[in-house]
Design a protein around this motif. Structure first.
Motif, PDB file in Angstrom:
ATOM      1  N   ALA A 211      -5.748   3.754  -3.546  1.00 53.58           N
ATOM      2  CA  ALA A 211      -4.697   2.503  -2.795  1.00 53.58           C
ATOM      3  C   ALA A 211      -3.926   2.539  -2.696  1.00 53.58           C
ATOM      4  O   ALA A 211      -3.885   1.610  -1.204  1.00 53.58           O
ATOM      5  CB  ALA A 211      -5.726   0.685  -4.081  1.00 53.58           C
ATOM      6  N   THR A 212      -2.573   2.816  -2.796  1.00 59.30           N
ATOM      7  CA  THR A 212      -1.245   2.866  -2.251  1.00 59.30           C
ATOM      8  C   THR A 212      -1.227   3.723  -1.404  1.00 59.30           C
ATOM      9  O   THR A 212      -0.563   3.282  -0.363  1.00 59.30           O
ATOM     10  CB  THR A 212      -0.563   2.975  -3.868  1.00 59.30           C
ATOM     11  OG1 THR A 212      -0.271   2.218  -4.547  1.00 59.30           O
ATOM     12  CG2 THR A 212       1.081   2.516  -3.129  1.00 59.30           C
ATOM     13  N   ALA A 213      -1.812   4.466  -1.981  1.00 56.31           N
ATOM     14  CA  ALA A 213      -1.724   5.650  -0.006  1.00 56.31           C
ATOM     15  C   ALA A 213      -2.158   5.259   0.500  1.00 56.31           C
ATOM     16  O   ALA A 213      -1.682   5.639   2.044  1.00 56.31           O
ATOM     17  CB  ALA A 213      -2.157   6.955  -0.928  1.00 56.31           C
ATOM     18  N   ILE A 214      -3.486   4.656   0.522  1.00 56.24           N
ATOM     19  CA  ILE A 214      -4.493   3.669   1.717  1.00 56.24           C
ATOM     20  C   ILE A 214      -3.899   3.024   2.690  1.00 56.24           C
ATOM     21  O   ILE A 214      -3.391   2.641   3.490  1.00 56.24           O
ATOM     22  CB  ILE A 214      -6.002   3.801   1.267  1.00 56.24           C
ATOM     23  CG1 ILE A 214      -7.012   5.068   1.154  1.00 56.24           C
ATOM     24  CG2 ILE A 214      -6.997   2.994   2.443  1.00 56.24           C
ATOM     25  CD1 ILE A 214      -7.713   5.121   0.303  1.00 56.24           C
ATOM     26  N   LEU A 235       6.548  -4.026  12.513  1.00 55.97           N
ATOM     27  CA  LEU A 235       7.316  -3.288  10.587  1.00 55.97           C
ATOM     28  C   LEU A 235       7.278  -4.038   9.950  1.00 55.97           C
ATOM     29  O   LEU A 235       6.720  -3.906   8.802  1.00 55.97           O
ATOM     30  CB  LEU A 235       8.557  -2.685  11.036  1.00 55.97           C
ATOM     31  CG  LEU A 235       9.199  -1.467  11.739  1.00 55.97           C
ATOM     32  CD1 LEU A 235      10.702  -0.948  11.141  1.00 55.97           C
ATOM     33  CD2 LEU A 235       8.025  -0.663  11.111  1.00 55.97           C
ATOM     34  N   LEU A 236       7.044  -5.246  10.316  1.00 58.25           N
ATOM     35  CA  LEU A 236       6.788  -6.580   9.561  1.00 58.25           C
ATOM     36  C   LEU A 236       5.146  -7.209   8.900  1.00 58.25           C
ATOM     37  O   LEU A 236       4.854  -7.303   7.993  1.00 58.25           O
ATOM     38  CB  LEU A 236       7.966  -7.778   9.887  1.00 58.25           C
ATOM     39  CG  LEU A 236       7.209  -8.967   8.556  1.00 58.25           C
ATOM     40  CD1 LEU A 236       8.042  -8.668   7.569  1.00 58.25           C
ATOM     41  CD2 LEU A 236       8.067 -10.035  10.085  1.00 58.25           C
ATOM     42  N   TRP A 237       5.032  -6.917  10.128  1.00 58.22           N
ATOM     43  CA  TRP A 237       3.271  -6.876  10.301  1.00 58.22           C
ATOM     44  C   TRP A 237       2.791  -5.716   9.923  1.00 58.22           C
ATOM     45  O   TRP A 237       1.220  -5.434   9.115  1.00 58.22           O
ATOM     46  CB  TRP A 237       2.807  -7.291  11.225  1.00 58.22           C
ATOM     47  CG  TRP A 237       3.560  -8.229  12.540  1.00 58.22           C
ATOM     48  CD1 TRP A 237       3.776  -7.911  14.002  1.00 58.22           C
ATOM     49  CD2 TRP A 237       3.802  -9.638  11.949  1.00 58.22           C
ATOM     50  NE1 TRP A 237       4.537  -8.845  13.981  1.00 58.22           N
ATOM     51  CE2 TRP A 237       4.137  -9.712  13.148  1.00 58.22           C
ATOM     52  CE3 TRP A 237       3.158 -10.007  10.442  1.00 58.22           C
ATOM     53  CZ2 TRP A 237       5.015 -11.431  12.596  1.00 58.22           C
ATOM     54  CZ3 TRP A 237       4.238 -11.723  10.412  1.00 58.22           C
ATOM     55  CH2 TRP A 237       4.859 -12.261  11.641  1.00 58.22           C
ATOM     56  N   GLY A 238       3.097  -4.728   9.660  1.00 60.53           N
ATOM     57  CA  GLY A 238       2.362  -3.059   8.961  1.00 60.53           C
ATOM     58  C   GLY A 238       2.965  -3.535   7.038  1.00 60.53           C
ATOM     59  O   GLY A 238       2.014  -3.037   6.759  1.00 60.53           O
ATOM     60  N   ALA A 239       4.466  -3.614   7.451  1.00 61.59           N
ATOM     61  CA  ALA A 239       4.195  -3.785   5.633  1.00 61.59           C
ATOM     62  C   ALA A 239       3.753  -4.728   4.955  1.00 61.59           C
ATOM     63  O   ALA A 239       2.852  -4.917   4.050  1.00 61.59           O
ATOM     64  CB  ALA A 239       5.837  -4.392   5.559  1.00 61.59           C
ATOM     65  N   MET A 240       3.493  -6.313   5.921  1.00 55.34           N
ATOM     66  CA  MET A 240       2.961  -7.241   5.408  1.00 55.34           C
ATOM     67  C   MET A 240       1.198  -6.711   4.754  1.00 55.34           C
ATOM     68  O   MET A 240       0.573  -7.421   4.124  1.00 55.34           O
ATOM     69  CB  MET A 240       2.298  -8.281   6.412  1.00 55.34           C
ATOM     70  CG  MET A 240       1.869  -9.738   5.997  1.00 55.34           C
ATOM     71  SD  MET A 240       1.784 -11.177   6.494  1.00 55.34           S
ATOM     72  CE  MET A 240       3.864 -11.289   6.518  1.00 55.34           C
ATOM     73  N   ALA A 241       0.470  -6.104   6.124  1.00 52.52           N
ATOM     74  CA  ALA A 241      -0.706  -5.640   5.597  1.00 52.52           C
ATOM     75  C   ALA A 241      -0.760  -4.634   4.435  1.00 52.52           C
ATOM     76  O   ALA A 241      -2.412  -4.369   4.057  1.00 52.52           O
ATOM     77  CB  ALA A 241      -1.029  -4.653   7.454  1.00 52.52           C
ATOM     78  N   ALA A 242       0.403  -3.684   4.675  1.00 52.06           N
ATOM     79  CA  ALA A 242       0.068  -2.799   3.254  1.00 52.06           C
ATOM     80  C   ALA A 242      -0.001  -3.861   1.597  1.00 52.06           C
ATOM     81  O   ALA A 242      -0.989  -3.501   0.792  1.00 52.06           O
ATOM     82  CB  ALA A 242       0.951  -2.007   3.124  1.00 52.06           C
ATOM     83  N   LEU A 243       0.447  -4.947   1.865  1.00 52.00           N
ATOM     84  CA  LEU A 243       1.535  -5.649   0.228  1.00 52.00           C
ATOM     85  C   LEU A 243      -0.454  -6.329   0.607  1.00 52.00           C
ATOM     86  O   LEU A 243      -0.452  -6.609  -0.504  1.00 52.00           O
ATOM     87  CB  LEU A 243       2.041  -6.138   0.441  1.00 52.00           C
ATOM     88  CG  LEU A 243       2.720  -7.154  -0.556  1.00 52.00           C
ATOM     89  CD1 LEU A 243       2.608  -6.211  -1.394  1.00 52.00           C
ATOM     90  CD2 LEU A 243       4.255  -7.936  -0.446  1.00 52.00           C
TER      91      LEU A 243
END
Length: 396
Positions: A211-214, A235-243
């Motif tokens: 799940a972390t990799a995905i 980059l902020l929205w990408g990090a928020m999406a991953a979290l």
């Protein structure tokens, strides 16, 4: 109805009543013990995730205590690095908050007519029901700064409890497993319990690492898509999406709302504001429905309705921390059910052989710990008395 049937019915009803009371008592205990149980449970979940990393360090002759400390430092370093990278974009958006809110109000002018219609309907309902009471608005003292200051000690205590729990779990996880197995009465029970322990560790570590990799891939794809669409701070929205992707359904819903609000405040029209939401939905759907089942296998896929109920329950009991432990708790229950009913297992031969080897090793260690004789008490050596000399025989 005969007396025997009535007695059997009453016995079953009493069992059901005891199960219901036990479930209610468990829910109350979980709710009252949230301050301690939530950080410790999160530490166990994260410890199971980083268990393979600690095992790799221990295979290099590093003591368990030192390997656990290195894993905790690595985890803290990752969090600090992420905070340092995204602190500036977050502060920038906080400063742009008033201007963004003004632009949102401008974009929402087109939706004013439906709200006015709803207000007119509400006034008519009040007239029909005879409710002439005025609406009273009470403004409470305090503000965001005061709320953060009041929450800081509690958050700090949760963080410290989580870090110490993570360290001690990683350092003593083998001893905990062997101690629990040594309490089993028979070798068959130890063998079954060892399989449950190993299967839980394997499933949760495999699930969380996958799940972390995905989710990292989802974050990268979301950042690239937001950059291509001209969204600020991609980059902020990408990090928020991953979290947020670690919390199924709820995290995606929050991300939809955030992207739509940012799109309304930065894009020229509502259609352009919906484009980032649709793009993120396509990325998330591809990751969840195609990549994740292919990467982790069908054995780790769970019923979506069960996942939703579990997330709703744990969010209600423990808040945001409950959202992170909801799916791992389901995997633990799934592993226990699979070993109680072995016909439901669906593991590959390689994974099953590896699981059997580790379970056999744990069973042998538990047998040794259970059958080892207690150490004899320490004794003080006493001096050995010297033999007395025989008296000379008297002669006649």
């Amino acid at each position: 109805m005969t007396d025997s049937q009535f007695d059997r019915l009453m016995t079953q009803a009493s069992r059901v009543a005891l199960m219901v009371l036990g479930a209610l008592a468990l829910v109350v205990a979980l709710s009252l013990g949230r301050v301690i149980l939530a950080p410790v449970s999160l530490a166990i979940v994260v410890g199971l995730m980083f268990g393979p990393v600690a095992d790799a360090l221990e295979h290099r002759k590093i003591p368990p205590g030192l390997s656990a400390a290195l894993v905790v430092l690595l985890f803290v370093g990752m969090l600090l690095l992420a905070g340092a990278l995204f602190a500036a974009p977050v502060m920038s958006w906080v400063e742009r908050g008033p201007a963004l809110w003004t632009k949102l109000q401008t974009q929402l002018v087109g939706l004013k007519a439906p709200f006015e219609t709803m207000g007119a309907i509400q006034d008519q309902l009040k007239t029909l029901l005879g409710s002439d009471a005025a609406l009273t608005v009470k403004v409470q003292d305090g503000g965001p700064v005061q709320d953060v200051a009041l929450m800081a000690p509690s958050v700090l205590a949760d963080v410290l409890l989580f870090l110490f729990g993570l360290y001690f779990f990683l350092a003593t996880r083998h001893h905990i497993r062997i101690s629990v197995l040594s309490l089993c009465f028979s070798r068959r029970m130890r063998w079954r319990s060892a399989h449950v322990f190993r299967d839980v560790e394997l499933k949760i570590s495999r699930f969380l690492l996958s799940a972390t990799a995905i989710n990292a891939g989802v974050g990268v794809a979301t950042s690239a898509a937001m950059w291509a669409l001209g969204m600020p701070s991609p980059l902020l929205w990408g990090a928020m999406a991953a979290l947020l992707n670690f919390i199924p359904y709820v995290g995606q819903a929050v991300m939809f709302a955030v992207l739509f609000a940012v799109g309304l405040g930065t894009q020229p029209s509502i259609l352009w504001a919906l484009l980032p939401v649709v793009t993120y939905a396509v990325i998330n759907l591809t990751a969840d429905q195609i990549i994740f089942p292919h990467l982790v296998g069908r054995a780790l896929t769970l019923n979506p309705f069960v996942i939703f109920v579990s997330i709703a329950f744990w969010l209600w009991v423990w808040g945001p921390i409950g959202g992170f432990v909801a799916v791992p708790s389901l995997l633990i229950v799934q592993s226990m059910i699979m070993h109680i009913f072995p016909s439901t297992q669906n593991l590959s031969k390689i994974v099953q052989r590896k699981l059997d080897q580790k379970a056999a090793q744990d069973t042998i260690e538990a047998d040794v710990a259970k059958t080892a004789p207690p150490e004899p008490p320490a004794t003080i050596d006493k001096p050995v008395p010297k033999p007395r000399k025989r008296a000379a025989a008297s002669t006649a």
